[in-house]
Structures are given as C-alpha cells and as structure tokens.
Design a protein around this motif. Structure first.
Motif, PDB file in Angstrom:
ATOM      1  N   ALA A 103       0.829  -1.210   0.000  1.00  0.00           N
ATOM      2  CA  ALA A 103       0.000   0.000   0.000  1.00  0.00           C
ATOM      3  C   ALA A 103       0.859   1.254   0.000  1.00  0.00           C
ATOM      4  O   ALA A 103       0.429   2.313  -0.427  1.00  0.00           O
ATOM      5  N   ASN A 104       2.082   1.106   0.461  1.00  0.00           N
ATOM      6  CA  ASN A 104       2.981   2.253   0.517  1.00  0.00           C
ATOM      7  C   ASN A 104       3.486   2.638  -0.869  1.00  0.00           C
ATOM      8  O   ASN A 104       3.969   3.734  -1.083  1.00  0.00           O
ATOM      9  N   LEU A 133      -0.408   9.610  -4.312  1.00  0.00           N
ATOM     10  CA  LEU A 133       0.092   8.643  -5.291  1.00  0.00           C
ATOM     11  C   LEU A 133       1.333   7.939  -4.751  1.00  0.00           C
ATOM     12  O   LEU A 133       2.115   8.520  -4.008  1.00  0.00           O
ATOM     13  N   LEU A 158      11.998   8.796  -2.031  1.00  0.00           N
ATOM     14  CA  LEU A 158      11.944   8.605  -0.584  1.00  0.00           C
ATOM     15  C   LEU A 158      13.353   8.603  -0.047  1.00  0.00           C
ATOM     16  O   LEU A 158      13.793   7.645   0.551  1.00  0.00           O
ATOM     17  N   PRO A 202       4.682   7.996   8.565  1.00  0.00           N
ATOM     18  CA  PRO A 202       4.688   8.337   7.135  1.00  0.00           C
ATOM     19  C   PRO A 202       5.430   7.315   6.276  1.00  0.00           C
ATOM     20  O   PRO A 202       5.073   7.102   5.127  1.00  0.00           O
ATOM     21  N   GLU A 203       6.455   6.694   6.847  1.00  0.00           N
ATOM     22  CA  GLU A 203       7.226   5.778   6.013  1.00  0.00           C
ATOM     23  C   GLU A 203       6.475   4.483   5.736  1.00  0.00           C
ATOM     24  O   GLU A 203       6.712   3.831   4.735  1.00  0.00           O
ATOM     25  N   GLN A 204       5.587   4.128   6.661  1.00  0.00           N
ATOM     26  CA  GLN A 204       4.831   2.892   6.452  1.00  0.00           C
ATOM     27  C   GLN A 204       3.552   3.148   5.665  1.00  0.00           C
ATOM     28  O   GLN A 204       3.044   2.264   4.996  1.00  0.00           O
ATOM     29  N   ASN A 205       3.016   4.349   5.801  1.00  0.00           N
ATOM     30  CA  ASN A 205       1.714   4.638   5.201  1.00  0.00           C
ATOM     31  C   ASN A 205       1.783   5.896   4.345  1.00  0.00           C
ATOM     32  O   ASN A 205       0.976   6.795   4.470  1.00  0.00           O
ATOM     33  N   GLY A 206       2.805   5.959   3.487  1.00  0.00           N
ATOM     34  CA  GLY A 206       3.034   7.163   2.692  1.00  0.00           C
ATOM     35  C   GLY A 206       1.788   7.740   2.060  1.00  0.00           C
ATOM     36  O   GLY A 206       1.404   8.876   2.371  1.00  0.00           O
TER      37      GLY A 206
END
Ligand code: ADP
Ligand code: MG
Lengths: 628, 349
Positions: A366-367, A475, A627, B99-103
């Motif tokens: 999902a990320n 997105l 990222l 945030p890193e897990q659920n961007g």
C-alpha cells in the motif's frame, strides 16, 4: 555560470590581466567566440569518451550492417561501377558519413541551444561577461564544427581501413561532411533560438525535417531510384548535396563540374545564411534590442489561449449544469455521504461541498501503490491535448517515411526476397516492401516507447520535477511508473494503428494479421518502455542520453529489419539474437506471414522478462529517488 | 488505538509546550491530540547530519513554525513529515501514522507547499488544481466546483485559463497553495511560503494563511524571516545546524532570551569593537539602580546592539557620558535577537 568563469582563465580569475579593462574588452571583441567555443568544447570533454566512442563505432556498425549486410542482398556490386564505386559498401560510405554528421547536427544545434536560453539559461550567464551575443552563437557553432571534423576524420580513416575509398581526395570529405552538417544544422539553430518554450518542436524537427531530408537524400541508393516527386526532396536536402560531394571525393564518382559547383555553392550559401541569421537572432534575444515590440511565439500562444479558454468555458458550463442538477438531488446524497467511515477511508470534513472520501488501497504494498494509475494517465492526456496535435500525429509519419524510402528506393536493387533465406516456411518469394513492413512496425513501437520512457521521463524527473509533485500527493511510485508506461502505450498504440492502416491500404498485410500485429506492437512497446524507464531512472545528465542512442542505433542496424539475419556468419547471428529488437521484428514477421513456431513463444517470453525486470527496477528506483 | 505514545515519557516531557496551560497529563489522555510528533528525528546524508535528533510535537489546529537560517535542516524535516524523505533515525507520527509505512495515506492528510513552486507547466492554472485533486483520487465533478472555490480563495479566478508561465511569482505561490488545499488537508506544510515575494504579495499570502488558521487547519511552516514567524506562528522551534536551540511562543522566546528593548548604535566600522567594551562597563556601572535593565552588548560587523529593558534610558546614559554614535535606533526585541543570543550569529546573512 561559474563554468564560464573557470574556463576563461585570465579574465576573471587573476587580477593583473584584468586590470586593464580597455585592453581586455578589445581582446574579447576579437576572440570572444573562441572563448565561448572553448567553453563548449570543455563541457563536451566531460563526455568526450562517448563522442570518441561513437565516432569510431558508428562507421564500423554502418559498414557491417548496411555495407556488408544489405550489400549481400543488393548483389555483387557490379551495378555501382557506373558511379565509380567498386562495391555497395564503397558507394554508401561517404553518404553515411555525411548522414551521421547531419543527424548529430539535429541534436547539437537544438537541445544545447534550448538549454542555453531556457532550461539552464547558460547564455544569460555568458551574456553578463564581455562576450557579445553573436560571439556566443559563433562559439557554439565553432565548437560543434570541431566535433564534426573529428568525427569525420575518424570515420574516413575507418572507411579507408575497410578499403571503402579509392581516392586520396577522400580526406576532403571532412570538409564536405562538415559543410553538410552546418547547412542542415544552422537553419535549425536559427529557428530553435527563437523559441521561448519547448513544446515538442524538437521532435517535430526530427520527424518533419531531419528524417525526410535524410531518408530521401540518396544515402543507401542513388536518388534516381525514387519516383520524381520524391527526388525533389533530395535536391533540397543538404544531405544529398553533401553525399554527392563525398562520393566525388571518395571514389571519383563521375559528375559534371558545374554540378560540383552547385553542391558547394548550395551548402556554402545555406551555411553562411544560417550563420548570419543565427547571430542576428542571438543578438536580438540576448541584447537590448527588442523584437520590434513583438515576442516570438506570442501569436501562437494567443491562439492556444483562446482554444484553451473555449474548452475551459465548456467545462465550467458543464460543471455548473452538473452542480445545479446535483443540488436538486442533494438530500439523498448528503445522507449517504455521512455513513460511518469505513476502513481505509478518512472522514470528510464539513465544507460547502463535502469532501468526497479519499479512498486508499490497503494491504500489500500500500505504501507503493495507491490504486490511482488513472490520474497519472489522465494528466498525460490533458498535457497532450494542450500541446499541438501535429506533434502527436507526427509520430505516425516516421515508419511511413522509412517504408517509403526503403521500399521504393531499395526495391529496384532487390527484386524480391527468398522466403527460405529469411527463415519463413512455405517457400516462394516476397516483395522487399512486404519483408521490411512488419519489422518497421516493431522498430516504430520500440522508438516510440523509448522516446516516451527516456526523454520524456527524464524531463519530468529532472527538469520539470513533475514526479516529485505527484509523489507529494497520495500517489505511490507504482502509480506514477505504471501510469507513465500506460501513456507511452497509448501513444504507441495510436501510431501502430496508423501505420497498420497504411500497410493495409498498400496491401502489405491482411486484416486479421493486422489486428494481432497491433497487440504485438503494444506488447513490444511495453517491454521497451519498462526497460527504458528503468534505465532513465539512473541517469542524471542529458548527455548520458547519448549512451542510449548508442545502444538503439546498432540494435536497429543489426535487427534483421532491412535484411535477413542469414547474411551474417553464425557468430554474429547469435549476438543479434540476444538483442531485444530482433525478437520483436521476428515476432511481427511470424504474425504477418502467419508462420508460428516454438521460436514465437521465445520471442514473447523475451518481452515478458523485459517487462517484469524493467517494472521492478523502475519501482525500486522511484522509491529510492523520491523517498530519500 | 496505539498506546505507546499516550504514555508520558522523558522525551515527551522535554518538549511539552512551555506556556501551554493544560498539564501534560490531560494532554496525553486524548487519543491523537497532536497532529505531528517526532522524537529523536535524524537525517544523515552520507557523513553529514542535516537533522540531528530533534523532538517536537505539533498540536491539532495549531500553527507551528520552524525558524532557522538556510541549511538548518528545515526543508529536510518537512520532507520527512511529508513522507518523501526516509528518516535515518527516530520516530515520526503524523495523525498517529508513520509516514514511512503509510506514505499515500499520510500524504492524503497533508497539503504540501514546497520551497520551490513546482507547478505543472503543461497545464493551465485551473487544470493544475484539478489534476492535483485527481492524484488524490477525487472525483472530477466534485473537483470542478472545488477548483472554482480555490481559485476564488487564491484570487486567481481571472487567470483560470492562463498558462502557469504567464503568472507572477506571487500568483504562482498562491496557486501552489490553492493546489495544496484541494484535498482539504488537515495539516498544511509550508516551506518558506513567502521567500522571494515582494512585500505586497507577502501580505496577501499572510492574509490567506490567517484564514486557514481560523478555519482550524494545522499549519506547519518554515521560515528564516522572524517577522513572518512572529506574525504566523503560535509556537515555534528555533533550529540551527539540525538541532533545536529553543522552543516556545514568539513572545515567550523573546521574554526568555532577550530584553524588552534593543538599542542599535553605529560608531563606524573600525570603532565598534572598542566601543562595545567601553559601553558594557559604562552601562553596568550606571545600572546599579536597575532603571536601565541592561543585559549585554552584541557586536555585529556594522553595528552594536545594546540589550536593555529601557533602551531610551541607556541611550541617555551614553549621551551623558559624551559618546557620540553616528546613528542610534531604539526598537523592540525580535526573534532575530533571540537567534543571535542563542547562536551568536544572525539569522539572515
Ligand atoms: N539530498 C541532499 N543530499 C545531501 N545533502 C542535502 C540534501 N538535501 C539537503 N542537504 C543538506 O542538508 C542541509 C539542510 O538542508 P535543508 O533542510 O534544505 O535546510 P533549510 O531548508 O533549513 O535551508 C543543508 O546543508 C543541505 O546542503
Ligand atoms: Mg529550505
């Protein structure tokens, strides 16, 4: 800007030579263009290995592919004695030299100029120094000329090593090829230097100017092989004039003296005219002189504005109409909107119109993937709509031009192709045009996909930073990557449809095969787009794109597109068979001639692997890039 | 519900807002009272540490500032909040999510205004907002209405069909903000929202941001303009070289780290240093009664700053002692002085 400071030692760096401002200004007035040329050459030196490598490898590749490969098909070369050449290779050698210079003129006089004015505004930095705008222009031209001369010299040596020249005058080809490159490049440079914005003009120039001038320049066959109306293009093409001059120099092609004079004067005339106009445009644009109160491109912009306004107006009316109808049905809608928020949704805040729920994919990855490829694709369509339609349609032209040039130009030299020889069952012969048509479809699918996934992606990655914007919304990297690939396929699909239409009209494929070939074209494009994007994600400078071209050109030349793979010794065949384009070409031929076998599955498998690897790497890199 | 961050812990106690009247205990009993919470937040680029283990909490509905000079690590921190930069260490929660897990999910809650406008030049002004909304998966029909509302808010209705290129700097900035509002974000991240704008454009923008604050949006903004921080932030942290130097409301910070007033004096470039010592001794002696409230003197390349509760009385003293500065100016203390006091450097070089 700092670059310029560094490469002109003695002007800014140390104090003593700079003390006498008057002498300094005088010196710059005299040799300023050389400073600018030196600067450009130095920046070229950064990727000098690429330039040298391509100068050495290009002639060898063309000689092996066209001279020897196509030469086998064309015959023993006896036909070329009337032109003074002892083989097909000797006949096309000087023309290939002139053509490669002209093609690289299409790059060197476009992108760096656009970069100078717009993308990096380098020229505005140089302008702040005592250099005059004209010197900036001339400096660039000189630097590129040096590059061309080096290329031509190496090329000539390689030709001589292959025994493809028979006259000592061949050395002068350096001059004729250079002149040809300038004659095609300078008018283009003049045009590009008037542009305020790159809205696809670069690919328009490639497809509408350089390609036709190259394909109908009598490079691979005598211009007289073409029907009369196509010969006219050749007469205007600087490439043809440079080709013919080169042929006179390399193997004393019998040519009347007045004709030689025409070639020389034509090339000199365009070069001088182009140079003058370019200098003038640079002076106007970088100098204080305005365009007589007129901004270049303003009229076209105004037209486009009106068009966009009209469309927007329609949109607003439509949405207003929808709004009023929505208001009427508001009670029910409001009730349903207020249902308890479900998993993966976020409750809407109360505003005039309630925010619809933003829905996420949950679960696996999902990320990385939010399930919204549509938005990326939709953005691309809107951008295409905003651009000029002609740019979009110009992609159709390329394969048609290739087919016309090779189909009509080479056919007189090759009556037909033996089906057995090209590995097709059933025996008999097929026409040369029918032989190359399916292959050209594969090539065009590759070119389109590569263009979209390299140039366009690089642009959005590094110059406009569009992907960064996209990644600040909900997105994920997969949405962006897949959406962009889908867009490349959409464009490629339309081009394939157009080309297949032309083939059907020409009776070169039958309708059922055409349908399958359409899907095969999309499949091939998918493979190339995935890999192209993966490679692009590693690039950091425009110049690295050259490496890409250095893979694509040999792949095209050695893909069995223009001649069967059987002309090569077994060792070379293995190399060709390892390259992706060969599989695409063969897949298309299998479909077009309805000749399926176990190899067909190998071809399909090859592209499946490319797609999977390409997409995985792209996704991984996207995550890395955004990222960090 | 995630309980781990409800329990009070040492780091949490350190960074509890200084002049927040509500006791930490009641604060911690609420589910996810804070919009953003970072502990030990670190970002390294190779050997270089851009953000060096900082802790902060942003409450819901608050407007929170990161004030610091260029290179302090403000943008990097913002990018870690927005899930577009990976942390090298520490924890981060945005509305209770990492945030890193659920961007994608975290970014759906956020409106991001990056330091550099990155508008889509291939689209018109209106299309920029609509397409941005599409990236959040919002339906086109709803967006058509919402876009008109946002264009109105950003005072760009008359430019709706223009190309982005034809907008002025202030208009572009407003469009970037309007665009970031399309998903009605709960938290708005503004990275130097007004840098590079002329004063008028800046005031228009401030006005828009006040309205958002009124409407309850949590604002997190970075700036290196102290006047902007004073105007817009209820609470802020002062960052320098990746570390937090101080934390609190602008007024409290000034109270704590500076005097009420400042006297700026110019004696000419070469005389500043020697005058500083003389002034220090003079004012120290004169301030026995405490009427001046003298604190200390700072030496800047072009001027001296005399920190005193009453700058006016300090100036009288100086004149009385026969010193004649070329110019003198009495002003109130600002965050600039706080920064100078904390780091020994000025904020904008
Ligand atoms: N991608 C990067 N790679 C290496 N160093 C970086 C990168 N981004 C920022 N930095 C460095 O980190 C420091 C903090 O940068 P930044 O967060 O942009 O500061 P600010 O926004 O406070 O001006 C700077 O010294 C900058 O050079
Ligand atoms: Mg910053």
């Amino acid at each position: 800007m700092t670059d310029q400071l560094h490469v002109r030692p003695g002007i800014e760096t140390s104090t003593s030579p700079a003390a006498d401002k008057h002498a300094l200004a005088g010196r710059v007035r005299r040799v300023g263009a050389l400073h600018q040329a030196e600067r450009t050459l130095r920046s070229m030196r950064a990727y000098g290995a690429v330039i040298l490598f391509s100068s050495v490898s290009q002639p060898i590749m063309y000689i092996l592919a066209m001279g020897l490969g196509l030469g086998v098909l064309v015959g023993d070369g006896g036909d070329f004695a009337q032109y003074g050449a002892s083989s097909y290779l000797m006949y096309i050698g000087p023309a290939i030299l002139a053509s490669t210079v002209a093609m690289s003129a299409g790059i060197e006089f476009t992108f760096p100029v656009m970069e100078g004015f717009k993308w990096r505004r380098l020229y505005y930095g140089a302008q702040a120094s005592p250099l005059s705008p004209g010197q900036i222009a001339s400096g660039h031209i000189l630097a590129v000329s040096v590059r061309f001369a080096v290329h031509a010299a190496i090329f000539t040596v390689v030709l001589a090593l292959f025994g493809a020249v028979s006259s000592p005058w061949a050395v002068l080809q350096i001059g004729s090829a250079l002149l040809g490159g300038l004659a095609i490049g300078l008018p283009i440079m003049a045009y590009v230097s008037t542009l305020r914005d790159e809205k696809g003009q670069m690919s328009l120039i490639q497809r509408f100017v350089i390609m036709p001038l190259f394909l109908f320049s009598g490079t691979f066959y005598p211009l007289t092989n073409l029907p009369g109306f196509l010969q006219v293009i050749g007469w205007f093409s600087p490439i043809w004039h440079a080709n013919e001059l080169g042929r006179v120099l390399a193997f004393s092609q019998p040519t009347p003296a007045w004709m030689i004079l025409v070639h020389v004067l034509y090339l000199l005339g365009i070069t001088a005219g182009g140079w003058l106009i370019t200098v003038r445009i640079f002076s106007r644009r970088l100098g204080l002189e305005e365009w007589r109160g007129r901004t270049p491109g303003a009229k076209a912009d105004a037209r486009r504005q009106t068009r966009m306004a009209a469309r927007d107006g329609a949109d607003v009316e439509r949405s207003a109409a929808e709004r009023s109808s929505a208001d009427r049905s508001a009670p029910e809608r409001g009730a349903s909107d207020r249902s308890a928020p479900e998993r993966g949704e976020r409750p809407a805040s109360d505003s005039a119109a309630t925010l619809p729920r933003i829905v996420f994919r949950r679960g696996f990855a999902a990320n990385y993937y939010s399930g919204n490829i549509r938005a990326v694709f939709g953005r691309g369509l809107t951008a295409i709509r905003n651009n000029r339609g002609v740019i979009f349609l110009s992609g159709l032209l390329e394969p048609v031009l290739f087919l016309t040039s090779f189909g009509l130009g080479i056919s007189p030299m090759i009556a037909s192709v033996d089906a057995e020889q090209v590995g097709l069952g059933g025996g008999g012969t097929i026409s040369y045009a029918a032989f190359i048509a399916p292959a050209l479809l594969a090539v065009s699918a590759m070119n389109g996909a590569i263009f979209d996934s390299t140039w366009n992606v690089f642009f959005k990655l590094k110059i406009t930073k569009l992907y960064r914007t996209m990644m600040s919304t909900s997105l994920g990297p997969v949405d962006v990557a897949v959406g962009e690939i889908a867009l490349a396929l959409f464009r490629g699909g339309i081009y394939a449809l157009g080309f297949l239409g032309v083939l059907m009209i020409g009776g070169l494929v039958d309708p059922l095969a055409a349908v399958l070939m359409f899907f095969a074209a999309l499949f091939i494009a998918l493979g190339f787009a995935s890999v192209g994007m993966a490679v692009t994600s590693f690039l950091s400078r425009f110049q690295q794109m050259d490496w890409m071209m250095m893979v694509l050109i040999p792949m095209f030349l050695f893909s069995a597109t223009l001649f069967p793979i059987s002309v090569y010794p077994a060792g070379v065949q293995v190399v060709i068979q390892a390259l992706p384009l060969w599989h695409g070409v063969e897949l298309m031929r299998d479909i077009a001639f309805w000749d399926f076998g176990a190899l067909t599955l190998v071809h399909i498998g090859y592209y499946l692997v490319m797609t999977v690897i390409g997409l995985s790497v792209t996704t991984y890199r996207m995550k890395k890039l955004f990222l960090r | 519900m995630n309980l781990s961050f409800i329990l009070p812990d040492d780091t949490g106690a350190n960074i509890a807002p200084k002049d927040e009247p509500s006791a930490p205990s009641t604060l911690h009993l609420m589910p996810v009272e804070h919009a953003i919470r970072a502990t030990g937040l670190t970002k390294r680029y190779g050997d270089f540490t851009a953000v060096d283990g900082i802790d902060f909490t942003v409450n819901r509905g608050e407007s929170f500032g990161l004030l610091g000079p260029n290179g302090a690590g403000k943008s990097t921190t913002m990018r870690m909040i927005a899930a577009v930069a990976a942390r090298s260490g520490g924890t981060m929660e945005v509305a209770g999510l990492d945030p890193e897990q659920n961007g994608p999910e975290v970014r759906a809650l956020l409106g991001v205004i990056p330091q550099q406008d990155n508008l889509d030049e291939e689209l018109s002004v209106r299309e920029n907002i609509i397409m941005y909304g599409r990236y959040f998966g919002l339906p086109r029909r709803w967006l058509n209405t919402k876009t008109e509302e946002l264009l109105e808010f950003a005072q760009l209705t008359h430019k709706a069909t223009s190309r982005v290129e034809d907008l002025s700097g202030g208009m572009k900035r407003r469009l970037t903000i309007a665009r970031a509002l399309v998903n009605e974000p709960e938290i708005l991240l503004l990275d130097e929202p007004t840098t590079g704008l002329d004063p008028q454009a800046r005031h228009i923008l401030w006005d828009r941001l006040f309205r958002l604050r009124e409407a309850g949006t949590t604002l997190v903004l970075t700036t290196h303009h102290m006047d902007e921080a004073e105007q817009l932030c209820e609470r802020l942290i002062v960052v320098d070289q990746g570390r937090i130097m101080a934390e609190g409301s602008p007024a409290a910070l000034i109270r704590e780290h500076s005097t009420r007033e400042v006297l700026e004096l110019r004696f000419g470039l070469d005389r500043n240093q020697e005058q500083a010592e003389q002034l220090s001794t003079l004012l120290d002696a004169a301030d026995a009664s405490g009427s001046i409230g003298f604190s200390h003197v700072e030496v800047l390349p072009d001027r001296l700053l005399v920190y005193a509760a009453s700058a006016e009385s300090a100036l009288e003293r100086i004149h009385a002692a026969g010193l004649r500065p070329i110019t003198s100016l009495v002003r109130r203390s600002s965050l600039e002085d706080v920064f100078l006091r904390l780091t020994g450097r000025s904020l904008v070089d």
